[in-house]
Structures are given as C-alpha cells and as structure tokens.
Design a protein around this motif. Structure first.
Motif, PDB file in Angstrom:
ATOM      1  N   PRO A 141     -45.357  -2.048  16.311  1.00 33.50           N
ATOM      2  CA  PRO A 141     -45.965  -1.075  15.407  1.00 33.50           C
ATOM      3  C   PRO A 141     -44.988  -0.563  14.352  1.00 33.50           C
ATOM      4  CG  PRO A 141     -45.474  -0.056  17.520  1.00 33.50           C
ATOM      5  CD  PRO A 141     -45.097  -1.501  17.646  1.00 33.50           C
ATOM      6  N   ARG A 142     -45.500  -0.417  13.125  1.00 34.64           N
ATOM      7  CA  ARG A 142     -44.770   0.285  12.074  1.00 34.64           C
ATOM      8  C   ARG A 142     -45.725   1.306  11.457  1.00 34.64           C
ATOM      9  NH1 ARG A 142     -42.495  -2.263   6.460  1.00 34.64           N
ATOM     10  NH2 ARG A 142     -41.487  -3.754   7.887  1.00 34.64           N
ATOM     11  N   VAL A 143     -45.436   2.577  11.637  1.00 33.41           N
ATOM     12  CA  VAL A 143     -46.266   3.639  11.079  1.00 33.41           C
ATOM     13  C   VAL A 143     -45.820   3.892   9.645  1.00 33.41           C
ATOM     14  CG1 VAL A 143     -47.068   6.005  11.358  1.00 33.41           C
ATOM     15  CG2 VAL A 143     -46.483   4.640  13.377  1.00 33.41           C
ATOM     16  N   ILE A 144     -46.785   3.962   8.736  1.00 31.43           N
ATOM     17  CA  ILE A 144     -46.458   4.146   7.317  1.00 31.43           C
ATOM     18  C   ILE A 144     -47.222   5.346   6.754  1.00 31.43           C
ATOM     19  CG2 ILE A 144     -45.673   1.816   6.768  1.00 31.43           C
ATOM     20  CD1 ILE A 144     -49.188   2.742   5.884  1.00 31.43           C
ATOM     21  N   ILE A 145     -46.581   6.006   5.782  1.00 33.53           N
ATOM     22  CA  ILE A 145     -47.219   7.108   5.060  1.00 33.53           C
ATOM     23  C   ILE A 145     -47.683   6.646   3.690  1.00 33.53           C
ATOM     24  CG2 ILE A 145     -46.830   9.396   4.045  1.00 33.53           C
ATOM     25  CD1 ILE A 145     -44.887   9.977   6.320  1.00 33.53           C
ATOM     26  N   VAL A 146     -46.864   5.843   3.014  1.00 37.69           N
ATOM     27  CA  VAL A 146     -47.216   5.316   1.696  1.00 37.69           C
ATOM     28  C   VAL A 146     -47.194   3.798   1.751  1.00 37.69           C
ATOM     29  CG1 VAL A 146     -46.503   5.117  -0.711  1.00 37.69           C
ATOM     30  CG2 VAL A 146     -46.376   7.333   0.440  1.00 37.69           C
ATOM     31  N   TYR A 147     -48.332   3.186   1.420  1.00 39.98           N
ATOM     32  CA  TYR A 147     -48.446   1.737   1.344  1.00 39.98           C
ATOM     33  C   TYR A 147     -48.926   1.417  -0.075  1.00 39.98           C
ATOM     34  CZ  TYR A 147     -49.215  -3.024   3.131  1.00 39.98           C
ATOM     35  OH  TYR A 147     -49.139  -4.366   3.373  1.00 39.98           O
ATOM     36  N   PRO A 148     -47.982   1.107  -0.986  1.00 37.95           N
ATOM     37  CA  PRO A 148     -48.369   0.893  -2.384  1.00 37.95           C
ATOM     38  C   PRO A 148     -49.500  -0.113  -2.521  1.00 37.95           C
ATOM     39  CG  PRO A 148     -45.988   0.974  -2.187  1.00 37.95           C
ATOM     40  CD  PRO A 148     -46.533   0.966  -0.788  1.00 37.95           C
ATOM     41  N   GLY A 149     -50.502   0.265  -3.299  1.00 34.39           N
ATOM     42  CA  GLY A 149     -51.657  -0.589  -3.515  1.00 34.39           C
ATOM     43  C   GLY A 149     -52.754  -0.402  -2.496  1.00 34.39           C
ATOM     44  N   ALA A 150     -52.443   0.278  -1.374  1.00 36.40           N
ATOM     45  CA  ALA A 150     -53.442   0.482  -0.325  1.00 36.40           C
ATOM     46  C   ALA A 150     -53.737   1.948  -0.062  1.00 36.40           C
ATOM     47  CB  ALA A 150     -52.994  -0.187   0.970  1.00 36.40           C
ATOM     48  N   PRO A 163     -43.352  11.537  -6.659  1.00 31.85           N
ATOM     49  CA  PRO A 163     -42.930  10.343  -5.911  1.00 31.85           C
ATOM     50  C   PRO A 163     -41.514  10.414  -5.357  1.00 31.85           C
ATOM     51  CG  PRO A 163     -43.030   9.891  -8.262  1.00 31.85           C
ATOM     52  CD  PRO A 163     -43.659  11.232  -8.067  1.00 31.85           C
ATOM     53  N   ALA A 164     -40.689  11.340  -5.862  1.00 35.87           N
ATOM     54  CA  ALA A 164     -39.314  11.447  -5.358  1.00 35.87           C
ATOM     55  C   ALA A 164     -39.140  12.668  -4.465  1.00 35.87           C
ATOM     56  CB  ALA A 164     -38.328  11.500  -6.520  1.00 35.87           C
ATOM     57  N   THR A 165     -39.446  13.848  -4.986  1.00 32.41           N
ATOM     58  CA  THR A 165     -39.158  15.073  -4.236  1.00 32.41           C
ATOM     59  C   THR A 165     -40.031  15.228  -2.998  1.00 32.41           C
ATOM     60  OG1 THR A 165     -40.674  16.344  -5.659  1.00 32.41           O
ATOM     61  CG2 THR A 165     -38.347  16.232  -6.310  1.00 32.41           C
ATOM     62  N   ASN A 203     -41.726   3.803   0.676  1.00 32.82           N
ATOM     63  CA  ASN A 203     -42.765   2.811   0.413  1.00 32.82           C
ATOM     64  C   ASN A 203     -42.788   1.762   1.523  1.00 32.82           C
ATOM     65  OD1 ASN A 203     -43.318   4.113  -2.003  1.00 32.82           O
ATOM     66  ND2 ASN A 203     -41.928   2.814  -3.193  1.00 32.82           N
ATOM     67  N   TRP A 204     -43.986   1.498   2.043  1.00 28.78           N
ATOM     68  CA  TRP A 204     -44.212   0.551   3.142  1.00 28.78           C
ATOM     69  C   TRP A 204     -43.445   0.928   4.422  1.00 28.78           C
ATOM     70  CZ3 TRP A 204     -42.729  -1.588  -1.717  1.00 28.78           C
ATOM     71  CH2 TRP A 204     -43.777  -2.158  -2.450  1.00 28.78           C
ATOM     72  N   GLY A 205     -42.898   2.147   4.476  1.00 23.97           N
ATOM     73  CA  GLY A 205     -42.055   2.509   5.614  1.00 23.97           C
ATOM     74  C   GLY A 205     -40.748   1.739   5.627  1.00 23.97           C
ATOM     75  N   HIS A 207     -37.938   2.707   3.962  1.00 25.58           N
ATOM     76  CA  HIS A 207     -36.792   3.595   3.780  1.00 25.58           C
ATOM     77  C   HIS A 207     -36.227   3.558   2.365  1.00 25.58           C
ATOM     78  CE1 HIS A 207     -36.382   2.330   8.238  1.00 25.58           C
ATOM     79  NE2 HIS A 207     -37.348   3.198   8.090  1.00 25.58           N
ATOM     80  N   HIS A 208     -37.087   3.336   1.385  1.00 22.08           N
ATOM     81  CA  HIS A 208     -36.691   3.422  -0.023  1.00 22.08           C
ATOM     82  C   HIS A 208     -37.899   3.876  -0.841  1.00 22.08           C
ATOM     83  CE1 HIS A 208     -38.950  -0.011  -1.654  1.00 22.08           C
ATOM     84  NE2 HIS A 208     -38.720  -0.595  -0.485  1.00 22.08           N
ATOM     85  N   ILE A 209     -37.651   4.331  -2.085  1.00 24.50           N
ATOM     86  CA  ILE A 209     -38.753   4.726  -2.971  1.00 24.50           C
ATOM     87  C   ILE A 209     -38.717   3.926  -4.271  1.00 24.50           C
ATOM     88  CG2 ILE A 209     -38.888   7.038  -1.984  1.00 24.50           C
ATOM     89  CD1 ILE A 209     -37.455   8.043  -4.561  1.00 24.50           C
ATOM     90  N   TYR A 210     -37.976   2.806  -4.294  1.00 24.72           N
ATOM     91  CA  TYR A 210     -37.867   1.975  -5.493  1.00 24.72           C
ATOM     92  C   TYR A 210     -39.261   1.552  -5.975  1.00 24.72           C
ATOM     93  CZ  TYR A 210     -36.359  -1.739  -8.610  1.00 24.72           C
ATOM     94  OH  TYR A 210     -36.156  -2.523  -9.714  1.00 24.72           O
ATOM     95  N   PRO A 211     -39.534   1.584  -7.296  1.00 23.46           N
ATOM     96  CA  PRO A 211     -38.612   1.744  -8.432  1.00 23.46           C
ATOM     97  C   PRO A 211     -38.313   3.187  -8.813  1.00 23.46           C
ATOM     98  CG  PRO A 211     -40.802   1.284  -9.245  1.00 23.46           C
ATOM     99  CD  PRO A 211     -40.899   1.228  -7.749  1.00 23.46           C
ATOM    100  N   ASN A 212     -38.891   4.165  -8.100  1.00 25.86           N
ATOM    101  CA  ASN A 212     -38.535   5.556  -8.353  1.00 25.86           C
ATOM    102  C   ASN A 212     -37.153   5.833  -7.776  1.00 25.86           C
ATOM    103  OD1 ASN A 212     -41.137   6.306  -9.515  1.00 25.86           O
ATOM    104  ND2 ASN A 212     -41.935   5.997  -7.443  1.00 25.86           N
ATOM    105  N   LYS A 213     -36.600   6.970  -8.125  1.00 32.33           N
ATOM    106  CA  LYS A 213     -35.295   7.329  -7.582  1.00 32.33           C
ATOM    107  C   LYS A 213     -35.208   8.833  -7.391  1.00 32.33           C
ATOM    108  CE  LYS A 213     -33.209   7.109 -12.215  1.00 32.33           C
ATOM    109  NZ  LYS A 213     -32.173   6.446 -13.034  1.00 32.33           N
ATOM    110  N   PHE A 214     -34.311   9.214  -6.510  1.00 34.34           N
ATOM    111  CA  PHE A 214     -34.077  10.619  -6.223  1.00 34.34           C
ATOM    112  C   PHE A 214     -33.251  11.246  -7.349  1.00 34.34           C
ATOM    113  CE2 PHE A 214     -34.409   8.718  -1.865  1.00 34.34           C
ATOM    114  CZ  PHE A 214     -35.633   9.299  -1.548  1.00 34.34           C
ATOM    115  N   PRO A 215     -33.157  12.575  -7.380  1.00 34.17           N
ATOM    116  CA  PRO A 215     -32.383  13.227  -8.447  1.00 34.17           C
ATOM    117  C   PRO A 215     -30.940  12.758  -8.562  1.00 34.17           C
ATOM    118  CG  PRO A 215     -33.761  14.853  -7.332  1.00 34.17           C
ATOM    119  CD  PRO A 215     -33.905  13.571  -6.566  1.00 34.17           C
ATOM    120  N   ASP A 216     -30.346  12.274  -7.457  1.00 34.01           N
ATOM    121  CA  ASP A 216     -28.959  11.803  -7.533  1.00 34.01           C
ATOM    122  C   ASP A 216     -28.840  10.365  -8.004  1.00 34.01           C
ATOM    123  OD1 ASP A 216     -29.890  10.403  -5.359  1.00 34.01           O
ATOM    124  OD2 ASP A 216     -28.366  11.106  -3.947  1.00 34.01           O
ATOM    125  N   GLY A 217     -29.974   9.742  -8.380  1.00 34.18           N
ATOM    126  CA  GLY A 217     -29.955   8.378  -8.904  1.00 34.18           C
ATOM    127  C   GLY A 217     -30.129   7.299  -7.867  1.00 34.18           C
TER     128      GLY A 217
END
Length: 750
Positions: A141-150, A163-165, A203-205, A207-217
């Motif tokens: 199992p992989r639990v996801i919160i954001v699944y881009p496109g779904a 999408p970042a904060t 995204n997809w669980g 552990h990244h938010i690419y292509p978005n980025k956090f305030p620190d880049g």
C-alpha cells in the motif's frame, strides 16, 4: 571393530534410477556404496516428470544424501517478481502472469477524513482486499494525498490550497504522525500487507512537489517532516518493511527504496544511490519502470519493447542485480501471449527477488517410532535479493495418498540465505557468488506414527495459516508447494524410492494463506538447545570513509558454531562464518555501534558480545573548476569574457535567454553521496537572476541575488547528489538571462 558408512548420492531429476551398488569389504573397515547417474528424460508435453528411484542393493542403516536439480521454470512466489499496480479507483486485482504482489495506491480520505478510528482502516482493507489470501496475493500500500491528474484527498482540518505552503504546516505534520500510528495498528500484523511505501507526502506520495518549490528553492520533503514521519513509521511498524522514494531522504532511517523511474538513464542517480546505500541485505528495494518520460533507448518505450529485446531486458536485469531489487511494476503489464516478450519475462522473473535452489538433502533412511529423524539440506539463493521475513522451513512425512502424517519445522532463518553481490554485467554473474547455506534439524518422531513408508518433503511456510507459501526452485515439486526429497521408513526400511510424478510450479495456483493467526502445531526440529558462548573482544580493525572492519574471538558450542550475526546501531547488518566482518556503504564521519552474536545449526543464538563504537573517516573532497575551463561545454550564446575580479581573470556570460548553456564536465568524486556546491557568480542587476541546474539529469532551480555590480563577485551554496566517478553540472535558463559564472567548487559534507 568400528565401521564407517559412506553417504549414497543419488541425482533426483526428471527420471533416474540407482544402480551398480556394491559392497566393498576387502581389507578395509569402510563400507563404500557407489551409485550410477542415469540421464533424465522429461515429458514436456504433460509438464509432469515421472521419477522412480530403485532400491539400493545394499540396505542403508544410516543417512541417505540425494542431489536435486534446479528447475528451468520461472514461477510466482510471494513478495517478489513482476508487481502490477492497482490504482486509486480500481475495483479488482487483475490476473497477471507471475504476479503475487500488487502495489495499491490508496486515497487518504478512503482511510481517514475526520481523524477516524483504526477500525475504519481495517474495514476498508477487508473490503478492498477481499479474497486475495486465497490467491496467495499480498499488497504494497501507498497512501497518497495528491495524485496529479486524478485529484487531491486532504483530510478535514488541514489547510491546503497553495501548492507549496500547504505541505509545511504543523497541523499537517501532527495529523500525519497520528495517522501513521493508526496505519501501524491496522497493517503491521496484517498478512495481506507485503511491505509499506511511506507515501503520504507530496505529489503521488513521492516526497516532492516538483515542478513547484518551497520558499527556500527546494522541492524535496523538508528535514523536519522527514524526522517526524520517519520516527512515526519506525514506532508504528515493527513487523513490516518500509520503503521511501529517494536515497537522499530519510537517511537517518534504515528504510528500503522504491525507485519509480527504474533503469531510466535520466534518473540513474537514484539507482546509484541505492547501490551506495547498500542496505539491501535487510531492507527491500522495489520500483517501477517508467515509460512516460526520459530516454527510452534502453527500455523500448513500453513493457513489450523492453521484454522483446535481449539488450533491453539485460539492461533492466543489470539494474535489478546491482540494486538487489525484489519486485518491479509497470513492466508487469506486458503481453504474455507474445512469444518474444515471454522469453524476456521468463528471464527477468527468474532473477527478480529470491530464488531458492535446493542442492542436496540428507536424511535418516529409517526411524523407529519414538526415535530421531535427522534431516539437513543445502540451499543457494540464485536470485537478486533475500527473503525479508522469518518464514519457517517445514519437513513433512506424507502418506501414500499425499496427506500429511507428521510435520516439524527447522530452527533457522531464511533471511540469511543471501544472493551474490557485486554484479558484473560483462560476465552476467555476481563477482561474489552466493553462499551455500546448510540447515540441520533433528526431529523426534512420535510413537503413535504407524509403521510404513513415507515421502519426506520440504516447504517454506507462510506463518499466516502455516501452509506452504514460498517455493523452492527445483524440478522435484508436488502441487501445493512441497518439494519431495526421498522416502523414509518408519519402523522398517523404506519399501521403495518412487516419488511419483512432479508438477509444474508455474501452473500451480493452489497456494494461499489464512487471515487468522495461531500457534504452530507441529514439532520443532532440534534436540540441541544449548546456545554458543558469546563472541568476545569485539574490536575495530580498520576503517575508511565508507566502511568499518571489525573482528572478534571465536565462540564455542557443544555441537558447533555455524556463523555470526552482526548488528549495526541495533539493526541486523549481515552474517558471516568467519570472525571478521567488513561493513560497507556507510556515511563518512559518522559513528556506528556494533554488536555480534553467534549461532549454531539448531538456531540457538548466543548472548551479545561487547558493544563498540566506530566512526568512519571524513572525506576531504575539494574541487574547484573555472567556468572558462577548456574541459567545459559552452552552447548557444554563452561565451568567455574577461573579469578582473574573477578567479583566473575570466567568466562565462550570456547564459540563458533560451539557448545559452554552460556545462561543467568530468567532475570526478571517489564516492557517491551528497556534496556541497559553491557557485561563484556575478549579477549586476538590481534583482535576482535565476538558473536551472542539471546535475546528472536531476534539476535544481536556484535564485542568484544581486551582487551590486558587474565587477563584484557573489557566492551561493546548494547541495547536490553526485555519483562515484565523473559527473556533469549544466546551467541554463529557458526564458531569461542567468547570472555570469566565475567557477564552481565541490566539497564533501561532514
């Protein structure tokens, strides 16, 4: 006068008979029993192998040894092999060739919306996974919160939208930590769960938010969330293995890796990171071959494109063997009816995960009721990975109708049956061959067992129901998961050595397990209950930046020490039969504690040795490369211009604005890992300029503040993942100008 009985060796294969036995008395005190091997004949049409063993002409009042043959078949086994995916709205587990393990993407809100109870997770699991135990299927199992496109599946009470904060709030962190605790209560002892992908974040669980980025880049899960989730999973899951997406995250935790761009050249940094992480002996590596992006020249663009090509198949197999990967997804969606594809699928299934081959078995030929039956066997793991859970091996005595008359389990640990290491893609073999493991058992036969001839079989049990679950890769096979090794007489000599017909492993779909737990109700195979003495004088004998060497004085045992288990920071790190061990793949300048235990053939384990702490050496890597170096590659409008304040008197300008690029080549480091990148640049604008940094295909987006003038230098630091050997770092900007670049410096961290 004492006489010694030599062991009879018989080849068990498709068809064979013992013949030519003779007694050699002469002037010797030794009885020699000889046998002749007969060429096997297979009935390929029926896929059944009739096997007869004629009686020896000399009765054997002792031990018989039989050699066994590896099957040419590929077949499915639990927690390994081709791994289809069940997506968030799938309603069933489709039948796939060789598939006994399925990834399952699960919406967070399917399991929790309003901080719901553990029972909600259990109820959902029972409904979603109904009946899979009857097909011997287990899930990842992989639990996801954001699944881009779904869609997005946020629980109530967690603020989201940006999408970042939305990924940085303390309320999200607290909610996820509490939720992980519930997952552990629901799944840690659920036999349907093979292992767990950490998931949840990004995204997809993954552990990244690419292509978005956090305030620190950055775009990778922040360290504070890595610690919170890593601690929560470690506490919640004591029995299930945990996997994360990237090798440079959760480095403080002994987690496995799911490489979701498996064998893709564009993401080779993850594969090399798996190799350097080097914890495959105790942690699962899995993944997914990505066909929707990147360089497909060695993948063929589709599962069929990979498996219909020998070179493409071997490319993926090379990565499987180098990373010791146990299961792969997406590639599992191949067309099994395509003959060319089937050849590749068969070859790949035979190396994915574990492949336990029995080499020979030795057992008591006849036993009086109430007496002791000794059984030992040798087994080699010819796959790519270990089996990661402590499933027992069972010996059975079968009646003539195939039902079980008696059963007992060996004391031992199949997790120590390791494959080879250091894969050689030229010889297509491991440079360090797999070891031959010997397992011994001494079983008390009950006085109530009726006299007669019984078939002795071996099987690996799933503790969920204590039925055969994983299977040996031998031609000797009975439907239902048992491997016959010979006949035993109880209260008499065995009437014959006829094992009957063997079945096809691939065709057998009868295996399964139970959702109900219970204690094992058979015998435990050893009369040896005395543990070895503890190893003494554990000490460090040498170290490097990535390895520690340790040694100790030998333990003693009433029967014999068979090996030593090494523990690093309290977790199992490996096994050896010698009194020394080299622990590799470690982080530089890091303290590690070590403890050793001895074990014997009966599975008795000694008390702990003394504990020592050893710190690896620091790596002193410092590289400086001028932007104008002739070894670099300039493209588009990028040019070398003079700069009096720059090192070397020059810099590279006109990078960006679509076509201008600067690439640093042949950045050579000794070991793979995380390094500090120091960028010297010039930006005379009043505002920051941006650049996209490509590190071996991995992309970073960095912002370069103004330096105040076009003659003033500035520096910016970032971290990069480098592979051992040569690396490339490329600078570009597709829409506007990047700063001018003076030089880069690479320094090791720590």
């Amino acid at each position: 006068m004492r006489k010694t009985l030599a062991i009879t060796t018989v080849l068990l294969s498709a068809s064979l008979a013992l013949s030519g036995c003779k007694m050699d008395n002469g002037d010797s005190d030794q009885i020699n029993i000889h046998s002749q091997e007969v060429t096997p004949k297979e009935t390929t049409k029926s896929r059944m192998i009739p096997t007869k063993l004629s009686e020896p002409k000399v009765k054997l009042f002792g031990l018989n040894t039989f050699k066994l043959t590896e099957t040419s078949e590929a077949f499915n086994n639990p927690i390994m092999g081709f791994r289809p995916s069940r997506n968030i709205n799938d309603l069933s587990f489709p039948n796939r060739e060789y598939a006994d393990i399925y990834k399952h993407y699960i919406k967070y809100t399917d399991l929790e919306v309003n901080a719901d109870s553990v029972q909600k997770i259990k109820d959902w699991s029972t409904k979603a996974w109904a009946g899979i135990e009857k097909k011997n299927i287990k899930v990842v199992p992989r639990v996801i919160i954001v699944y881009p496109g779904a869609g997005e599946f946020w629980p109530t009470g967690v603020v989201h939208g940006d999408p970042a904060t939305q990924w940085l709030s303390d309320s999200l962190k607290a909610r996820l930590v509490a939720f992980i605790g519930k997952l552990g209560q629901a799944w840690d002892n659920d036999p349907r769960v093979a292992f767990v992908e950490l998931g949840l974040y990004g995204n997809w669980g993954e552990h990244h938010i690419y292509p978005n980025k956090f305030p620190d880049g950055t775009h990778i899960i922040p360290p504070s969330f890595q610690k919170a989730l890593g601690d929560a999973y470690t506490a919640a899951f004591r029995n299930k293995k945990m996997l994360v997406r990237y090798t440079d995250t959760f480095t403080a935790y002994n987690f496995g890796i799911y490489w979701d761009s498996f064998a893709l050249p564009d993401d080779a940094v993850t594969g090399n990171g798996e190799i350097s992480r080097n914890n495959w002996r105790t942690q699962i590596n899995s993944g997914e071959v990505a066909y929707n992006w990147g360089n497909q020249s060695n993948l063929g663009g589709s599962p069929n494109g990979t498996l219909s090509s020998v070179s493409n198949t071997n490319n993926v197999i090379d990565w499987i063997m180098k990373t010791h990967t146990s299961s792969l997804g997406w590639i599992s969606d191949y067309t099994a009816t395509n003959p060319a594809v089937e050849v590749g699928a068969t070859a790949m299934q035979k190396v994915l995960g574990y492949r336990f081959v029995l080499n020979q078995a030795t057992f008591t030929s006849n036993v009086a009721p109430g007496g002791t039956m000794n059984v030992s066997f040798q087994v080699t793991n010819k796959g790519s990975s270990p089996f990661y859970y402590n499933w027992p091996v069972e010996a059975n005595l079968l009646k003539s109708d195939g039902t079980v008359a008696w059963k007992g389990v060996f004391q031992g640990d199949i997790r120590t049956w390791l494959p080879g290491s250091d894969w050689n893609s030229v010889t297509r073999a491991y440079n360090q061959a797999p070891t031959v493991n010997t397992v011994n058992g001494a079983f008390k036969i009950p006085t109530t067992l009726a006299n007669g001839t019984y078939t002795l079989t071996l099987s690996i049990l799933d503790p969920a129901g204590w039925q055969p679950g994983a299977r040996f890769a031998n031609t000797n096979y009975y439907t239902g998961g048992r491997t016959p090794i010979g006949k035993v007489g109880i209260g008499m000599e065995a009437a014959n050595q006829t094992l009957g017909s063997f079945a096809s492993l691939k065709s057998d779909k009868t295996l399964g397990y139970s959702l109900q737990s219970s204690a094992y109700n058979g015998s435990v195979g050893s009369t040896d209950t005395q543990a070895p003495t503890a190893p003494a004088k554990l000490t460090s004998t040498g170290k490097t930046a990535s390895s520690n060497n340790i040694s100790w004085t030998a333990s003693t045992d009433n029967v014999g020490v068979t090996g030593y288990e090494i523990y690093r920071n309290g977790s199992y790190a490996g096994t050896t039969t010698s009194t020394s061990f080299s622990d590799t793949g470690l982080k530089a300048a890091t303290n590690y504690s070590y403890m050793v235990r001895a074990k014997d053939a009966a599975g008795n384990v000694s008390s702990n040795s003394n504990v020592i702490s050893v710190a690896t050496n620091a790596v002193s890597t410092s590289i400086a490369i001028e932007a104008e170096s002739a070894a670099n590659t300039l493209a588009g409008g990028a040019i070398v211009v003079s700069c009096s304040s720059c090192a070397g008197g020059s810099k590279v300008g006109y990078v960006g604005n679509n076509s201008g690029t600067l690439q640093f080549n042949r950045i050579n480091v000794a070991t793979a890992g995380t390094y500090t990148l120091i960028l010297s640049y010039v930006n005379g604008d009043t505002t920051a300029r941006a650049a996209r940094i490509h590190v071996n295909g991995t992309i970073l987006n960095l912002s370069f503040p103004s330096t105040g003038s076009w003659s003033t230098l500035g520096t910016l630091q970032s971290t990069v993942q480098l592979k051992a050997g040569d690396n490339t770092i490329k600078f570009s900007n597709a829409s506007t100008w990047a700063p001018d670049f003076d030089r880069i410096q690479i320094r090791s961290r720590g």
